[in-house]
Structure formats: C-alpha cells, structure tokens
Design a protein around this motif. Structure first.
Motif, PDB file in Angstrom:
ATOM      1  N   GLY A  12       0.844  -1.657   0.052  1.00 50.64           N
ATOM      2  CA  GLY A  12       0.437  -0.135   0.128  1.00 50.64           C
ATOM      3  C   GLY A  12       0.740   1.019   0.046  1.00 50.64           C
ATOM      4  N   SER A  13       0.056   1.984  -0.956  1.00 47.17           N
ATOM      5  CA  SER A  13       1.315   3.299  -1.534  1.00 47.17           C
ATOM      6  C   SER A  13       0.661   4.494  -0.752  1.00 47.17           C
ATOM      7  CB  SER A  13       1.901   3.477  -2.748  1.00 47.17           C
ATOM      8  OG  SER A  13       0.636   3.552  -3.482  1.00 47.17           O
ATOM      9  N   PRO A  15      -0.043   7.579   2.350  1.00 51.39           N
ATOM     10  CA  PRO A  15       0.175   8.545   3.554  1.00 51.39           C
ATOM     11  C   PRO A  15       1.099   7.519   4.225  1.00 51.39           C
ATOM     12  CG  PRO A  15      -1.721   9.421   3.563  1.00 51.39           C
ATOM     13  CD  PRO A  15      -2.285   8.334   2.165  1.00 51.39           C
ATOM     14  N   GLY A  16       1.002   6.204   5.002  1.00 56.18           N
ATOM     15  CA  GLY A  16       1.210   5.768   5.674  1.00 56.18           C
ATOM     16  C   GLY A  16       2.584   4.719   5.159  1.00 56.18           C
ATOM     17  N   GLY A  17       2.123   4.416   4.201  1.00 54.26           N
ATOM     18  CA  GLY A  17       3.208   3.454   2.984  1.00 54.26           C
ATOM     19  C   GLY A  17       3.903   4.245   2.750  1.00 54.26           C
ATOM     20  N   TYR A  18       3.958   5.394   1.430  1.00 49.85           N
ATOM     21  CA  TYR A  18       4.991   5.613   0.828  1.00 49.85           C
ATOM     22  C   TYR A  18       6.114   6.057   1.950  1.00 49.85           C
ATOM     23  CZ  TYR A  18       3.754  10.768   1.004  1.00 49.85           C
ATOM     24  OH  TYR A  18       3.188  12.358   0.336  1.00 49.85           O
ATOM     25  N   VAL A  19       5.364   6.887   3.095  1.00 42.45           N
ATOM     26  CA  VAL A  19       6.061   7.485   4.109  1.00 42.45           C
ATOM     27  C   VAL A  19       6.968   6.765   4.207  1.00 42.45           C
ATOM     28  CG1 VAL A  19       6.626   8.323   6.047  1.00 42.45           C
ATOM     29  CG2 VAL A  19       5.001   9.925   4.698  1.00 42.45           C
ATOM     30  N   GLU A  37      -2.996   0.524  -7.654  1.00 41.73           N
ATOM     31  CA  GLU A  37      -4.246   0.753  -8.143  1.00 41.73           C
ATOM     32  C   GLU A  37      -3.324   2.786  -8.592  1.00 41.73           C
ATOM     33  OE1 GLU A  37      -8.786   2.953  -8.150  1.00 41.73           O
ATOM     34  OE2 GLU A  37      -7.920   1.095  -6.973  1.00 41.73           O
ATOM     35  N   HIS A  38      -2.797   2.936  -7.355  1.00 43.09           N
ATOM     36  CA  HIS A  38      -2.425   4.141  -7.526  1.00 43.09           C
ATOM     37  C   HIS A  38      -1.392   4.909  -5.883  1.00 43.09           C
ATOM     38  CE1 HIS A  38      -6.972   5.334  -6.503  1.00 43.09           C
ATOM     39  NE2 HIS A  38      -6.765   5.059  -5.384  1.00 43.09           N
ATOM     40  N   LEU A  39      -0.575   5.471  -6.956  1.00 40.18           N
ATOM     41  CA  LEU A  39       0.358   6.301  -5.674  1.00 40.18           C
ATOM     42  C   LEU A  39       0.598   7.486  -5.138  1.00 40.18           C
ATOM     43  CD1 LEU A  39       3.987   5.786  -7.398  1.00 40.18           C
ATOM     44  CD2 LEU A  39       3.254   4.220  -6.440  1.00 40.18           C
ATOM     45  N   GLY A  40      -0.217   7.025  -3.794  1.00 38.39           N
ATOM     46  CA  GLY A  40      -0.177   8.068  -2.842  1.00 38.39           C
ATOM     47  C   GLY A  40      -2.263   7.617  -2.074  1.00 38.39           C
ATOM     48  N   GLY A  41      -1.999   6.828  -2.887  1.00 38.34           N
ATOM     49  CA  GLY A  41      -3.394   5.753  -2.486  1.00 38.34           C
ATOM     50  C   GLY A  41      -4.407   6.818  -1.621  1.00 38.34           C
ATOM     51  N   ILE A  42      -5.286   6.796  -1.118  1.00 34.50           N
ATOM     52  CA  ILE A  42      -6.511   6.998  -0.857  1.00 34.50           C
ATOM     53  C   ILE A  42      -6.874   9.092  -0.404  1.00 34.50           C
ATOM     54  CG2 ILE A  42      -9.035   7.406   0.582  1.00 34.50           C
ATOM     55  CD1 ILE A  42      -9.713   5.256  -1.810  1.00 34.50           C
ATOM     56  N   ALA A 158      -0.026  -2.139   4.662  1.00 36.46           N
ATOM     57  CA  ALA A 158      -0.615  -0.187   5.426  1.00 36.46           C
ATOM     58  C   ALA A 158      -1.583   0.301   4.002  1.00 36.46           C
ATOM     59  CB  ALA A 158       0.475   0.794   4.449  1.00 36.46           C
ATOM     60  N   THR A 159      -2.953  -0.766   3.897  1.00 35.06           N
ATOM     61  CA  THR A 159      -3.373  -1.398   2.896  1.00 35.06           C
ATOM     62  C   THR A 159      -4.585  -0.078   3.034  1.00 35.06           C
ATOM     63  OG1 THR A 159      -4.718  -3.492   4.331  1.00 35.06           O
ATOM     64  CG2 THR A 159      -4.072  -3.383   1.447  1.00 35.06           C
ATOM     65  N   GLY A 160      -4.696   0.372   4.217  1.00 30.18           N
ATOM     66  CA  GLY A 160      -6.255   2.026   4.090  1.00 30.18           C
ATOM     67  C   GLY A 160      -7.879   1.242   4.460  1.00 30.18           C
ATOM     68  N   ALA A 161      -8.319   1.885   4.155  1.00 30.56           N
ATOM     69  CA  ALA A 161      -9.752   1.510   4.130  1.00 30.56           C
ATOM     70  C   ALA A 161     -10.580   2.116   3.003  1.00 30.56           C
ATOM     71  CB  ALA A 161     -10.296   2.421   5.889  1.00 30.56           C
TER      72      ALA A 161
END
Length: 482
Positions: A12-13, A15-19, A37-42, A158-161
């Motif tokens: 997962g990329s 904010p949590g993942g890429y930081v 799907e997209h860098l930067g996530g939701i 870090a797959t988010g919600a």
C-alpha cells in the motif's frame, strides 16, 4: 533474474505506506512498496488532498458572494463551472501522484505494481490488480516491477480503508454516492441528503452548500461532528445552519427509494416519527472500514478486531514479521496518524534508540468545512469523566482584530487545563484557519508545556494565533482583550 528479496516490503502506497518506505530507505533498508491502483493512496487521490481543492473553490465562492462587505463590486453573477472545479481538483491530485513516484525513485525504493497476498511470513505473491472501483486504472508507472513472488524479513500492511455501506442503502454510483462520486459530479445537483456528519460528511455538505445546493444532513448522534467537544459542535452547527444547511440530529435514514433521477430518504427521528426527504442525490458518509480482505491474513492467523488488524504500540501483529499501520490498523483513521505510526514501526524494526509508542491523546483532528473545526486531546466531557479537576478557558473570534479585519469573526477557541498541575489536557477550535492554528497546541502538549509557559510566550500581533494565548489567560482569569 530480477532481485525479489528485500529487507522490508510495504503493501500500500498511501501516506502511511510511502512515508514508511522513505524512512526505511533512509535507515539503509532495502525497500519495496506494492501498489495496485495509484501511488499516494486514497488520501492523495480521492480523499484529503482533492477535497481540500474542492473546498478552496467553495471558499472563494463564499468570499465572492460577500464581496460587497469588503467594499468590492463584482460585475455579473459568480457561477461555478462544475467541470472546471472538478478538473482543478483532479489536477492537484495528479501533480502530487507524480511527486510520490519521484520520491520513490529518489530514495531507490522499488515499486511493485499489482495486488499482494501474504503466503507465509516473509513472502508475498503479487498478482494482477483487481478492477478499480471508481474509474479506469491509472497508467502503470514506468520502471515498476510486476507479478511474482517476493520475500522480505519484514512485511508491513498499509492497505488503508474504504467507505462503509449500510445494508439496503448501498451506493450505486448514480443516485447514492460515496465520497468517490461526490468528488467528481458530472453536474451539480439541486438538492442533496448527506447521511453522516463526521469529517467526510460535513465537508461535502459544506462544499455543496457553497455551490448553491439545498443540503440536508442526517446524523444519528446528538451532535454534528460527534467526536468533537460538545460546545464546539453546537457552535459549528449554528454557523452551518446560518449558512443554509438543514441539520437533523438523533435521526437516521431507514430506507431510500430511488426514482430515475432522484431519491427519497425515509428519515426516522428520536420520537419515532418518520419524514420523507426528496433530493437529487444522497451521499453515504457513515464511516470507513479497513481493507483486510484477500490479503491472506486469516490463513496466517493474523488477529483482527472489528474489521481492523490488531497491533501493539509498534505496529507488530501477533504473527512475527508481519506488521500493520494506518487505517487498516484501526482508528483514528487519519493520514497523519498513519504516517507517524509507520515511522515508529520502521524505526523500531531498524533498532533506532528512543522509539516509543504513539500517544493517541496528541493526535490532532481537523475538519475543513466552513467554519473549520480542529481539536487535540480531551474534550471537557472526557476530562470530567476521568475525574479531572479542570480549568476551562474560551476566547471568541469577534474580539480579535485580525479576525475582524478578515471578515471572519465567527469562531471560538477553547482550552482545558488540569487545575492542579497546569497540564494542557485539550484544545478545541472552530472558525477561520483553525486547522492551521491547532498545531501550536499540539506542539505545546508534546513538550508537556504548562499554562505558565504559554502565558509567557509572545504571540505576534495582529494574528489569529493571539486568541490561543487569550484562551489560556481566560482559563486563569487573566484575559486581556475581552
């Protein structure tokens, strides 16, 4: 043969993942990040950033509609071109999306494009991305790795919600929207029902009201923005209603009837009565749920609770070598919480000295509606529940010179101190730019600042920030400008 072994792989990329990936690379760990799907996530693509771009357009619209009060005359009628408003918002996201890609290259982080599944501790299999829910798949960035098996001693989820849906009121993308559809309407509705008054719901309600839409907010709890201090919530509600929002609290949408181009929401109030509200669309903003499915967590015995992965203070799950951060690891589901949680996790993995668990009491919350709302720490009610003997200070925007000059004099700052120790327990704000002001109190709490130190801090004049000091002075009967 391509190298598929890493020290750390992050799934997962956002904010949590890429930081986390960047911090891992800084610490000398060979790092890869998986994105489907997209860098930067939701947050960057469909949440925090593009909504702020929409709200900026709304803010300018609000100012233009009150230009006369500033001695200005606008020729003609101010109109919103929905296509251009949405295009600007999407453009802001696209620019930042490219920026994340640049940061990955700069820090020599491998990007693996696809959908990851944990096969066993230390190993993932990446397959083809599933079909995206909201729009055509973003172009696959150049230079990324693809499908295959990858290994790492440490794997961070870090797959988010995603938006939560209520049974029987599931979003259909046409009449019943989530924040995805609300962010890119093809035309501006004339009327709208917003189900839920948390940050997402109230921000969209505020945006669409500024655009001239007839908006009704339906909230199950007693107050709008129910996580906020009750006094701040009530203040915000008055201002929102003055702007023309209709707000129903202690009410719930029990059913939605759909016609070809409109909905009828059946709303039940606390007295058991049901009313019907007809509108062009309904936004479902009843919270989010963690993306824990199809990751292989259940097969590996990773413990979950109420749709989130259970972790300790350093992101560790119950399975060695598997970690989780951000929304998928539980509330508060905020981008800045995810970033800090990720840094703590990776620094603990790397053996950095002095790393300690995050103090959830010091995580600020911000809502970017008009008026803005921001807070950190305990509310007055929570402090009393804990049996604290407290001092409460308040300061109104209408006594501040800068706020009056800005034409933004409707707001309040409230602070809560422990009467015995002088510890700042909480700060709560409503009004212009409070989402920028709140960090001053966050820093103060993090440094364990007392009321005495805040009273002896020099705040610049004329600024909105002066109200922060005045609220502290008020708590101790020493307010100067009220």
């Amino acid at each position: 043969m391509a190298d598929t072994n890493y020290d750390v792989i992050i799934i997962g990329s956002g904010p949590g993942g890429y930081v986390t990936a960047i911090r891992a690379a800084q610490l000398g760990l060979k790092t890869a990040i998986v994105e489907r799907e997209h860098l930067g996530g939701i947050c960057l693509n469909w949440g925090c950033i593009p909504t702020k771009a929409l709200l900026r357009s709304a803010e300018i619209m609000d100012h233009a509609n009150h230009a006369k009060s500033f001695g200005l005359t606008l020729e003609g009628t101010m109109k919103a071109d929905v296509k251009d408003v949405v295009a600007r918002s999407r453009g802001v996201s696209a620019r930042l999306n490219g920026g994340v890609g640049f940061l990955m290259k700069k820090n020599k982080i491998d990007v693996i494009w696809g959908e990851a599944k944990l096969k066993k501790p230390g190993e993932i299999v990446v397959g083809k991305p599933s079909k995206p829910a909201v729009e055509p798949q973003h172009p696959v960035p150049k230079g990324v790795k693809g499908e295959g098996t990858y290994t790492a001693k440490h794997i961070i989820v870090a797959t988010g919600a995603r938006p939560r849906a209520l049974p029987g009121i599931e979003p259909d993308g046409k009449l019943i929207w989530t924040y995805f559809e609300a962010m890119k309407p093809s035309k501006m509705p004339k009327s709208l029902v917003v189900m839920g008054s948390g940050a997402i719901g109230i921000e969209f309600a505020s945006f669409y009201r500024s655009m001239g839409v007839d908006v009704t907010v339906v909230e199950l709890m007693k107050n709008v923005m129910p996580v906020e201090d009750e006094e701040i919530s009530k203040f915000a509600r008055k201002v929102l209603e003055k702007r023309g929002l209709k707000i129903l609290t202690e009410a719930k949408v029990t059913k939605v009837d759909k016609a070809s181009d409109s909905i009828t929401a059946h709303v039940e109030t606390k007295d058991g009565k049901t009313t019907q509200i007809k509108a062009d669309n309904l936004i479902s903003a009843v919270g989010v749920q963690g993306n824990i499915e199809n990751l292989g967590l259940e097969e590996l015995g990773v413990k979950t609770d109420r749709g989130c992965i259970v972790i300790d203070g350093y992101g560790k799950t119950n399975v060695p070598g598997i970690y989780a951060i951000g929304d998928v690891a539980g509330p508060p589901m905020l981008a800045h919480k995810a970033e800090h949680e990720g840094v703590i996790c990776i620094e603990k993995i790397a053996g950095v000295e002095g790393v300690h668990p995050m103090d959830h009491r010091k995580i600020p919350g911000c809502t970017y509606c008009n008026p803005q709302v921001a807070s950190v720490g305990l509310s007055e009610a929570k402090a009393k529940e804990q049996g604290r003997d407290i001092r409460v200070g308040r300061y109104q925007f209408n006594a501040n010179g800068k706020a009056i000059a800005l034409g933004e004099d409707n707001g309040m700052i409230k602070v809560i101190f422990d009467k015995k120790t002088g510890e700042l327990l909480g700060a709560h704000m409503v009004g212009a730019e409070v989402t920028e002001l709140i960090q001053g109190f966050v820093v103060a709490m993090n440094l364990e600042t007392t009321e005495e130190e805040l009273m002896h801090t020099i705040f610049p004049h004329p600024t909105l920030s002066e109200m922060m000091k005045e609220s502290v002075l008020d708590a101790y009967g020493r307010v100067l400008n009220a």
